[in-house]
Design an enzyme around this catalytic site. Sequence first.
Site, PDB file in Angstrom:
ATOM      1  N   HIS A 268      97.862  63.376   0.485  1.00  0.00           N
ATOM      2  CA  HIS A 268      97.923  64.430  -0.518  1.00  0.00           C
ATOM      3  C   HIS A 268      99.086  65.386  -0.228  1.00  0.00           C
ATOM      4  O   HIS A 268      99.284  65.815   0.908  1.00  0.00           O
ATOM      5  CB  HIS A 268      96.604  65.204  -0.528  1.00  0.00           C
ATOM      6  CG  HIS A 268      96.488  66.194  -1.628  1.00  0.00           C
ATOM      7  ND1 HIS A 268      96.391  65.830  -2.953  1.00  0.00           N
ATOM      8  CD2 HIS A 268      96.455  67.551  -1.610  1.00  0.00           C
ATOM      9  CE1 HIS A 268      96.303  66.916  -3.707  1.00  0.00           C
ATOM     10  NE2 HIS A 268      96.351  67.975  -2.922  1.00  0.00           N
TER      11      HIS A 268
ATOM     12  N   GLU B  51      95.289  59.010  -1.000  1.00  0.00           N
ATOM     13  CA  GLU B  51      94.694  60.261  -1.487  1.00  0.00           C
ATOM     14  C   GLU B  51      93.301  60.046  -2.082  1.00  0.00           C
ATOM     15  O   GLU B  51      93.086  59.101  -2.841  1.00  0.00           O
ATOM     16  CB  GLU B  51      95.564  60.877  -2.583  1.00  0.00           C
ATOM     17  CG  GLU B  51      96.931  61.314  -2.147  1.00  0.00           C
ATOM     18  CD  GLU B  51      97.542  62.279  -3.152  1.00  0.00           C
ATOM     19  OE1 GLU B  51      96.833  63.207  -3.588  1.00  0.00           O
ATOM     20  OE2 GLU B  51      98.711  62.107  -3.495  1.00  0.00           O
TER      21      GLU B  51
ATOM     22  N   SER C  84      99.070  69.180  -7.126  1.00  0.00           N
ATOM     23  CA  SER C  84      97.645  69.283  -6.877  1.00  0.00           C
ATOM     24  C   SER C  84      96.969  70.129  -7.968  1.00  0.00           C
ATOM     25  O   SER C  84      97.053  69.784  -9.142  1.00  0.00           O
ATOM     26  CB  SER C  84      97.402  69.847  -5.472  1.00  0.00           C
ATOM     27  OG  SER C  84      96.054  69.739  -5.108  1.00  0.00           O
TER      28      SER C  84
END
Length: 299
Positions: A266, A236, A142
């Site tokens: 995610h 996502e 991320s």
Amino acid sequence: MATSGIDAVRARLAARPRPADLAARRERLDSLGADYALPADVSVAPAGIGDVPAEWTRTPAADPARVLLFLHGGGYISGSLASHRHMVAEAGRQAGARTLAVAYRLAPEHPFPAALDDALAAYRGLLALGIAPGAVALAGESAGGGLALATLGRLREAGDPLPGCLWCSSPWVDLALTGGSLASKDAVDPLIHRGYLAELAADYLQGTDPRDPRVSPLYADLAGLPPTLIQVGSAETLLDDAVRLAGAAGAADVAVTLEVWPHMIHAWHLFHPELAEGRASLASAGRFVRAALDRRAGG
């Protein structure tokens, strides 16, 4: 593909919605990691690398000469050694390497460039310990994926030797928030939405241009970067960040592999103890890291 595993993860996340308070948000992410016990054969040791707090994990089969250097997710405002310890340890197992997870400073208390400075210091500190650059796999999830790419850009500009490979999972690489999937996947991503990302970006940037390649490496010159694996879930909101990053890297002649995992949300790797796709994606990343570092070792 059966979706029962990811549906169970979705249900658990729905039962623990994101709080508004920053301290509570940090505690929530840490608690998601605390839900999973470490396997008995994983050893954990604190470390200070380049004056940055960090943590080693190792399994018995790990090659001590190889290190997976990991930068956690959490939108630059949360995430910690605790939140990702179980995932990092399993990634190291699959890669056959020790892992070094970095506790870089968090916004809003420490905005850009604090996290980037810490990541650079950790990488350089690792090399100062005698680890060969080609035996290092730089990895991030991320925000940590964007941070890893930004770190590579700074290293290249400074003339530092680059690591043997890069692995990014669910990378956030465009803080200008221009990806189309921010809208098209909004209804299916249970974790990340445009409004929340805008809050995170503001806390981290604090006036920095969101298209600055040091914070949004989608806009960077990616030429000369090491072999790269990008993994992203089809559910996502950040899907387009990963897809566009792969395209930009490929156009810059980087050896890049993009894996889009159906139905995954995610940061699904975090849930690997209960999610078969989480285990499979970590195994795939491990194979990539092993092969990339083998090629570097072979000259």
